[in-house]
Design a protein around this motif. Structure first.
Motif, PDB file in Angstrom:
ATOM      1  N   PHE A  40      14.654 -31.153 -51.177  1.00 43.99           N
ATOM      2  CA  PHE A  40      14.175 -32.500 -50.831  1.00 43.99           C
ATOM      3  C   PHE A  40      14.104 -33.343 -52.089  1.00 43.99           C
ATOM      4  N   ASP A  41      14.799 -34.473 -52.051  1.00 47.55           N
ATOM      5  CA  ASP A  41      14.769 -35.425 -53.160  1.00 47.55           C
ATOM      6  C   ASP A  41      13.751 -36.504 -52.825  1.00 47.55           C
ATOM      7  N   ALA A  42      12.598 -36.466 -53.503  1.00 47.19           N
ATOM      8  CA  ALA A  42      11.517 -37.399 -53.183  1.00 47.19           C
ATOM      9  C   ALA A  42      11.898 -38.841 -53.478  1.00 47.19           C
ATOM     10  N   LYS A  43      12.790 -39.063 -54.428  1.00 46.27           N
ATOM     11  CA  LYS A  43      13.167 -40.433 -54.778  1.00 46.27           C
ATOM     12  C   LYS A  43      13.983 -41.099 -53.684  1.00 46.27           C
ATOM     13  N   SER A  44      14.855 -40.332 -53.057  1.00 43.11           N
ATOM     14  CA  SER A  44      15.716 -40.902 -52.023  1.00 43.11           C
ATOM     15  C   SER A  44      15.267 -40.561 -50.608  1.00 43.11           C
ATOM     16  N   GLY A  45      14.387 -39.537 -50.479  1.00 38.93           N
ATOM     17  CA  GLY A  45      13.987 -39.080 -49.155  1.00 38.93           C
ATOM     18  C   GLY A  45      15.055 -38.263 -48.458  1.00 38.93           C
ATOM     19  N   ARG A  46      16.021 -37.741 -49.214  1.00 39.20           N
ATOM     20  CA  ARG A  46      17.118 -36.994 -48.615  1.00 39.20           C
ATOM     21  C   ARG A  46      16.861 -35.492 -48.700  1.00 39.20           C
ATOM     22  N   THR A  47      17.262 -34.784 -47.639  1.00 41.27           N
ATOM     23  CA  THR A  47      17.178 -33.327 -47.614  1.00 41.27           C
ATOM     24  C   THR A  47      18.568 -32.730 -47.818  1.00 41.27           C
ATOM     25  N   ALA A  48      18.576 -31.482 -48.251  1.00 44.62           N
ATOM     26  CA  ALA A  48      19.818 -30.726 -48.384  1.00 44.62           C
ATOM     27  C   ALA A  48      19.493 -29.257 -48.154  1.00 44.62           C
ATOM     28  N   MET A 254      -2.254 -33.482 -58.130  1.00 44.87           N
ATOM     29  CA  MET A 254      -1.726 -33.054 -56.840  1.00 44.87           C
ATOM     30  C   MET A 254      -0.274 -32.602 -57.011  1.00 44.87           C
ATOM     31  N   PRO A 255       0.174 -31.609 -56.236  1.00 45.23           N
ATOM     32  CA  PRO A 255       1.585 -31.204 -56.298  1.00 45.23           C
ATOM     33  C   PRO A 255       2.519 -32.377 -55.973  1.00 45.23           C
ATOM     34  N   ASN A 256       3.677 -32.382 -56.604  1.00 45.15           N
ATOM     35  CA  ASN A 256       4.599 -33.505 -56.451  1.00 45.15           C
ATOM     36  C   ASN A 256       4.997 -33.764 -55.011  1.00 45.15           C
ATOM     37  N   LEU A 257       5.169 -32.708 -54.227  1.00 43.19           N
ATOM     38  CA  LEU A 257       5.706 -32.865 -52.874  1.00 43.19           C
ATOM     39  C   LEU A 257       4.678 -32.605 -51.789  1.00 43.19           C
ATOM     40  N   ILE A 258       3.382 -32.686 -52.112  1.00 43.78           N
ATOM     41  CA  ILE A 258       2.381 -32.319 -51.112  1.00 43.78           C
ATOM     42  C   ILE A 258       2.457 -33.200 -49.866  1.00 43.78           C
ATOM     43  N   LEU A 259       2.661 -34.495 -50.016  1.00 41.57           N
ATOM     44  CA  LEU A 259       2.612 -35.372 -48.850  1.00 41.57           C
ATOM     45  C   LEU A 259       3.778 -35.114 -47.886  1.00 41.57           C
ATOM     46  N   PRO A 260       5.027 -35.053 -48.346  1.00 49.89           N
ATOM     47  CA  PRO A 260       6.075 -34.702 -47.380  1.00 49.89           C
ATOM     48  C   PRO A 260       6.008 -33.246 -46.932  1.00 49.89           C
ATOM     49  N   SER A 261       5.657 -32.343 -47.843  1.00 50.51           N
ATOM     50  CA  SER A 261       5.701 -30.923 -47.505  1.00 50.51           C
ATOM     51  C   SER A 261       4.761 -30.571 -46.368  1.00 50.51           C
ATOM     52  N   VAL A 262       3.521 -30.979 -46.469  1.00 45.14           N
ATOM     53  CA  VAL A 262       2.549 -30.582 -45.461  1.00 45.14           C
ATOM     54  C   VAL A 262       2.925 -31.140 -44.095  1.00 45.14           C
ATOM     55  N   TYR A 281      10.630 -40.330 -39.947  1.00 43.45           N
ATOM     56  CA  TYR A 281       9.843 -40.941 -41.008  1.00 43.45           C
ATOM     57  C   TYR A 281       8.678 -40.035 -41.395  1.00 43.45           C
ATOM     58  N   LEU A 282       8.423 -39.976 -42.697  1.00 42.79           N
ATOM     59  CA  LEU A 282       7.252 -39.294 -43.218  1.00 42.79           C
ATOM     60  C   LEU A 282       6.239 -40.327 -43.680  1.00 42.79           C
ATOM     61  N   LYS A 283       4.964 -40.034 -43.479  1.00 42.87           N
ATOM     62  CA  LYS A 283       3.920 -40.993 -43.818  1.00 42.87           C
ATOM     63  C   LYS A 283       3.473 -40.829 -45.269  1.00 42.87           C
ATOM     64  N   LEU A 284       3.049 -41.938 -45.857  1.00 43.64           N
ATOM     65  CA  LEU A 284       2.509 -41.941 -47.217  1.00 43.64           C
ATOM     66  C   LEU A 284       1.130 -42.595 -47.161  1.00 43.64           C
ATOM     67  N   PRO A 285       0.084 -41.790 -46.907  1.00 35.99           N
ATOM     68  CA  PRO A 285      -1.256 -42.376 -46.823  1.00 35.99           C
ATOM     69  C   PRO A 285      -1.644 -43.020 -48.152  1.00 35.99           C
ATOM     70  N   VAL A 286      -2.260 -44.177 -48.076  1.00 38.07           N
ATOM     71  CA  VAL A 286      -2.644 -44.918 -49.264  1.00 38.07           C
ATOM     72  C   VAL A 286      -4.150 -44.733 -49.519  1.00 38.07           C
ATOM     73  N   ASN A 287      -4.484 -44.353 -50.732  1.00 43.25           N
ATOM     74  CA  ASN A 287      -5.891 -44.195 -51.153  1.00 43.25           C
ATOM     75  C   ASN A 287      -6.646 -43.173 -50.303  1.00 43.25           C
ATOM     76  N   LEU A 288      -5.922 -42.131 -49.853  1.00 39.10           N
ATOM     77  CA  LEU A 288      -6.577 -41.105 -49.042  1.00 39.10           C
ATOM     78  C   LEU A 288      -6.890 -39.866 -49.868  1.00 39.10           C
ATOM     79  N   PHE A 289      -5.935 -39.379 -50.627  1.00 44.47           N
ATOM     80  CA  PHE A 289      -6.111 -38.131 -51.375  1.00 44.47           C
ATOM     81  C   PHE A 289      -6.516 -38.448 -52.824  1.00 44.47           C
TER      82      PHE A 289
END
Length: 289
Positions: A40-48, A254-262, A281-289
């Motif tokens: 998973f490339d967090a910058k582009s949101g692409r999987t491989a 926090m781990p780099n990929l915690i938000l998409p991974s979980v 779509y994956l969510k990116l909670p703001v000011n939560l963690f």
């Protein structure tokens, strides 16, 4: 008759410091895959599927029938490739039954869709503590080892144990306990359960974060851990471990990929349902963690 010792082939993903293990009884026999990684490339949101394809190619080359695709827990540092692996090789995707507790917490934190099930039904099988299972001629047992998360499992197969995020290599230490439901007291007791096994027992890591000058390694032994683990070697008390772990965890990012991974891993590696445009779509909670 002496029980067969499992053969283990390990694959390292340097992007997430994760090991995937293929454990099997013999060439042309039966196997299980532990903790497969989806790129998973967090910058582009692409999987491989580059890493998963390496594992699949190995299993096919060995002529293995894959009985299980096992997750030691809902990882916070990489996305699971379990659905892709199952589509190529078959097998049941399995995790510990306490994944339901983790799903309940993160359904609320990520404000997931109302019909997201929090009973573990996304997985093919939910292991109970102490449950036995087979991988061809190999006999295994699932152990509930909470502490890092409430749902962590270790899998004992012959003289090999797949420890998940309970232990790292002795010069790295132990897992953090500051995720929702984590508990350093529980982790200490879980580790002691593992370290009560014979000294020669092989312990296969889910991660290695090698210090400078050492290459990544997939395995240690109970004896190595008891003698040399920097956090929990023989003589370290539960209170001392908890004090160390709490102080250390307070300093960790926090781990780099915690938000998409979980979000993916509590769904057994599936992406969230496609929306009206057909995209996921994956969510990116703001000011939560």
């Amino acid at each position: 008759m002496i029980a067969p010792s499992p053969i283990v082939q390990s694959f390292f993903d340097p992007q997430t410091w994760t090991y995937t293990h293929v454990v099997y009884d013999q060439d042309g026999g039966h196997g299980a895959i532990v903790d497969p990684v989806l790129d998973f490339d967090a910058k582009s949101g692409r999987t491989a599927t580059t890493r998963a394809e390496e594992v699949i190619a190995f299993a096919k080359a060995k002529g293995l029938t894959i009985d299980w695709i096992i997750e030691t827990h809902a990882h916070a540092d990489h996305l699971s490739a379990a659905p892709f692996v199952r589509a190529q090789l078959g097998g049941q995707v399995a995790i510990g039954k306490d994944i339901a507790r983790v799903q309940s917490v993160f359904k609320t934190l990520f404000h997931l869709e109302a019909d997201f099930a929090t009973d573990g039904s996304q997985f093919d099988h939910l292991f109970e503590d102490g449950e036995t299972f087979s991988v061809g001629a190999l006999k295994g047992q699932a152990w509930h080892v909470p502490g890092h998360t409430p749902a962590d499992m270790a899998f004992v197969i012959g003289d090999a144990v797949f420890v998940g995020d309970t232990l790292f290599m002795p010069d790295v230490g132990t897992a953090r306990c500051d995720f929702p439901g984590g508990d350093a007291h529980q982790l200490y007791r879980s580790i002691q359960r593992i370290l009560s096994l014979p000294a020669e027992t092989r312990l296969f890591m889910c991660h290695d974060y090698p210090p400078q000058g050492r290459s990544a390694q997939p395995m240690s032994t109970v004896g190595d851990q008891r003698a040399h683990n920097i956090h929990v070697h023989d003589g370290v008390t539960e209170d001392a471990f908890v004090a160390m772990r709490q102080a250390r965890d307070a300093s960790l990012a926090m781990p780099n990929l915690i938000l998409p991974s979980v979000q993916v891993n509590i769904r057994a590696g599936q992406l969230p349902p496609a929306e009206s445009d057909g995209r996921h779509y994956l969510k990116l909670p703001v000011n939560l963690f």
